[in-house]
Design a protein around this motif. Structure first.
Motif, short mmCIF file in Angstrom:
data_model
loop_
_atom_site.label_atom_id
_atom_site.label_comp_id
_atom_site.label_asym_id
_atom_site.label_seq_id
_atom_site.Cartn_x
_atom_site.Cartn_y
_atom_site.Cartn_z
N ILE A 1 7.53 8.20 -3.87
CA ILE A 1 5.76 8.61 -3.78
C ILE A 1 5.76 7.64 -4.70
O ILE A 1 5.95 7.33 -5.73
CB ILE A 1 5.18 9.95 -4.58
N VAL B 1 4.06 7.74 1.09
CA VAL B 1 5.64 7.80 0.54
C VAL B 1 6.00 6.37 0.95
O VAL B 1 5.75 5.55 2.19
CB VAL B 1 5.80 8.78 1.21
N ARG C 1 0.69 10.46 3.40
CA ARG C 1 2.28 11.04 3.32
C ARG C 1 2.75 9.83 5.01
O ARG C 1 3.76 9.37 5.25
CB ARG C 1 2.10 12.12 4.15
N LEU D 1 1.07 13.75 -3.16
CA LEU D 1 0.28 13.16 -2.99
C LEU D 1 -1.14 13.84 -3.38
O LEU D 1 -1.46 12.06 -4.52
CB LEU D 1 0.73 12.29 -2.15
#
Length: 300
Positions: A104, A99, A89, A133
């Motif tokens: 995404i 990200v 992330r 994710l």
């Protein structure tokens, strides 16, 4: 960080190891929805001797195939073979899922695929972005088309009692995080809020300390509405940290009523007690269900 190795198998032939970050039950349930929508599999995970085993084995048919390494951290490093897919992330691992500018992104060789916009997710909170994710990386390498991943991930709703959207009444959004039975879990709840929030807290005293929870309010909490055995203890802690917008109510129904009467259009109400439910309820599920019933009564 704890590492768990899980062997997965399915009717899909392409299966690549992945290093992923997640809340275990949520990521697997999300993954199950994606794979079911793509008609890809019957999937089963088993962790013999693990506290997860009872809840997870109902999801899936387990044998042996490729390994996945799971680590509880938002920062990632490659820990398995060169075929691993790293998920992060906060970083952008080459050949992984990450990200970027609110989207995404998945890298597969020379391809850079924009899977979905985070703003389109119904799940709230950074930890749930990590869940998605993980599900994106696993399902993609199990052969699920990106459009299926996108459609399911953006329509998937929170697991019951975990920052679960209940309804919007008079412009006020209500969220049920009754599973937040300790301060650490409740921190995730308040961090997920983006609107001025009426926070309902308190319950059975398990001897917890609430300092970190109060510090996590970060200007988001408009009023702290307290119930249960720990109400005064939490209030005293909040005041030590300079937070004084505190209301005491006798029970959950009265707390919801206070929020309904005082919250205004654009506010949010979050039940995230940071305490166990015992004393007023049989369990956190009953507490969450009663909260939803009280909220929905105002729409009748």
């Amino acid at each position: 960080s704890s590492v768990r190795k899980v062997s997965l198998s399915s009717e899909v032939t392409k299966l690549t190891p992945a290093c992923v970050c997640f809340t275990f039950s949520t990521v697997l349930i999300t993954l199950r929805h994606i794979l079911t929508a793509s008609h890809s599999l019957k999937l089963k995970v088993s962790l013999p001797g693990s506290r997860f085993d009872r809840s997870i084995t109902s999801l899936i048919s387990f044998s042996s195939s490729s390994e996945f390494c799971w680590m509880m951290s938002p920062h990632w490093r490659r820990v398995s073979a060169s075929s691993a897919c790293s998920v992060s992330r906060l970083e952008k691992p080459a050949g992984g899922v990450y990200v970027e500018d609110g989207d995404i992104i998945l890298e597969d060789g020379d391809k850079k695929i924009n899977v979905l916009a985070i703003k389109d997710l119904k799940l709230m909170g950074a930890h749930n972005v990590e869940n998605v994710l993980a599900a994106v990386g696993i399902s993609y390498y199990m052969g699920v088309p990106v459009d299926v991943i996108r459609d399911v991930a953006t329509s998937f709703k929170a697991v019951a009692h975990r920052i679960e959207y209940v309804d919007t009444v008079d412009g006020v959004a209500y969220y049920n995080d009754s599973k937040g039975t300790n301060p650490d879990a409740a921190i995730k709840g308040i961090q997920a809020m983006v609107a001025p929030t009426f926070l309902i807290g308190g319950g059975y005293d398990k001897g917890s300390e609430y300092d970190e929870w109060i510090e996590a309010f970060d200007g988001k909490v408009k009023w702290l509405v307290l119930i249960g055995q720990t109400a005064q203890k939490i209030a005293d802690c909040a005041k030590r940290h300079g937070f004084n917008s505190i209301i005491f109510e006798e029970n959950l129904q009265d707390a919801v009523a206070y929020c309904h009467e005082n919250a205004v259009d654009g506010d949010a109400v979050l039940l995230s007690p940071a305490c166990a439910s015992w004393g007023q309820f049989d369990n956190y599920e009953q507490r969450g269900d009663m909260f939803k019933e009280y909220v929905r009564s105002y729409k009748e």
